[in-house]
Design a protein around this motif. Sequence first.
Motif, PDB file in Angstrom:
ATOM      1  N   LEU A  12      24.111  50.486 122.435  1.00 55.31           N
ATOM      2  CA  LEU A  12      23.050  51.145 123.196  1.00 55.31           C
ATOM      3  C   LEU A  12      22.092  51.926 122.307  1.00 55.31           C
ATOM      4  O   LEU A  12      21.005  52.309 122.749  1.00 55.31           O
ATOM      5  N   ARG A  36      20.023  52.368 134.093  1.00 58.30           N
ATOM      6  CA  ARG A  36      20.836  51.151 133.989  1.00 58.30           C
ATOM      7  C   ARG A  36      20.100  49.959 134.592  1.00 58.30           C
ATOM      8  O   ARG A  36      20.071  48.866 134.017  1.00 58.30           O
ATOM      9  N   VAL A  46      24.342  46.578 131.332  1.00 51.84           N
ATOM     10  CA  VAL A  46      25.340  47.444 130.714  1.00 51.84           C
ATOM     11  C   VAL A  46      26.120  48.131 131.837  1.00 51.84           C
ATOM     12  O   VAL A  46      25.540  48.476 132.866  1.00 51.84           O
ATOM     13  N   TYR A  48      27.688  50.897 134.107  1.00 49.62           N
ATOM     14  CA  TYR A  48      27.222  52.257 134.423  1.00 49.62           C
ATOM     15  C   TYR A  48      27.983  53.294 133.606  1.00 49.62           C
ATOM     16  O   TYR A  48      27.379  54.186 133.000  1.00 49.62           O
ATOM     17  N   LEU A  51      26.930  53.487 129.939  1.00 51.93           N
ATOM     18  CA  LEU A  51      25.633  54.130 129.757  1.00 51.93           C
ATOM     19  C   LEU A  51      25.737  55.627 130.014  1.00 51.93           C
ATOM     20  O   LEU A  51      25.191  56.442 129.269  1.00 51.93           O
ATOM     21  N   TRP A  54      27.507  57.328 127.050  1.00 53.98           N
ATOM     22  CA  TRP A  54      26.645  57.282 125.873  1.00 53.98           C
ATOM     23  C   TRP A  54      25.482  58.254 126.032  1.00 53.98           C
ATOM     24  O   TRP A  54      25.170  59.019 125.124  1.00 53.98           O
ATOM     25  N   ALA A  55      24.849  58.258 127.210  1.00 53.80           N
ATOM     26  CA  ALA A  55      23.671  59.090 127.445  1.00 53.80           C
ATOM     27  C   ALA A  55      24.001  60.577 127.367  1.00 53.80           C
ATOM     28  O   ALA A  55      23.197  61.378 126.890  1.00 53.80           O
TER      29      ALA A  55
END
Length: 149
Positions: A12, A36, A46, A48, A51, A54-55
């Motif tokens: 990502l 997403r 990707v 949920y 993401l 990671w976010a």
Amino acid sequence: MVTGRRSRTSRLDVHRPYLQRRIDETEGKISIKELREELADRGWPVPYSSLRDWARSRLQWPDAPAPAAAAPSVRTVVGWITRHPDKLTEDEVQQCKAVLAACPDLDQAHQLIRDFAQMLTSRTGTRLPDWIDAARAGFKLLRKMILLQ
């Protein structure tokens, strides 16, 4: 000498500039779900949860709300209820009040515990039959509520 831990790279990471730009453009009012969907529309599906995780660690969200305080454990609440009120800190008293306000049945049990403790410390065992009746009545209602669920 121990050095800082380097974060692992992620697939990502290549989308970070785009995702950060979208967050900035919307002033942080875009959800992970929307991000997403945008990535999926661009050909990068990707999960949920991937993401989201990671976010949280790699993107800057404006005015992010403070994380909610964790709910107290059952053991902690039992400790608050069974300890003498004078032994609780002011913070524990406030947290206990909040828990009891959210659960009337627990508040009723708390009052019964306090009444029983008062009988023991003041050696007024003559009040025990009345206390038993009150406890039975309270817990009959609680049992009915449990059985209805």
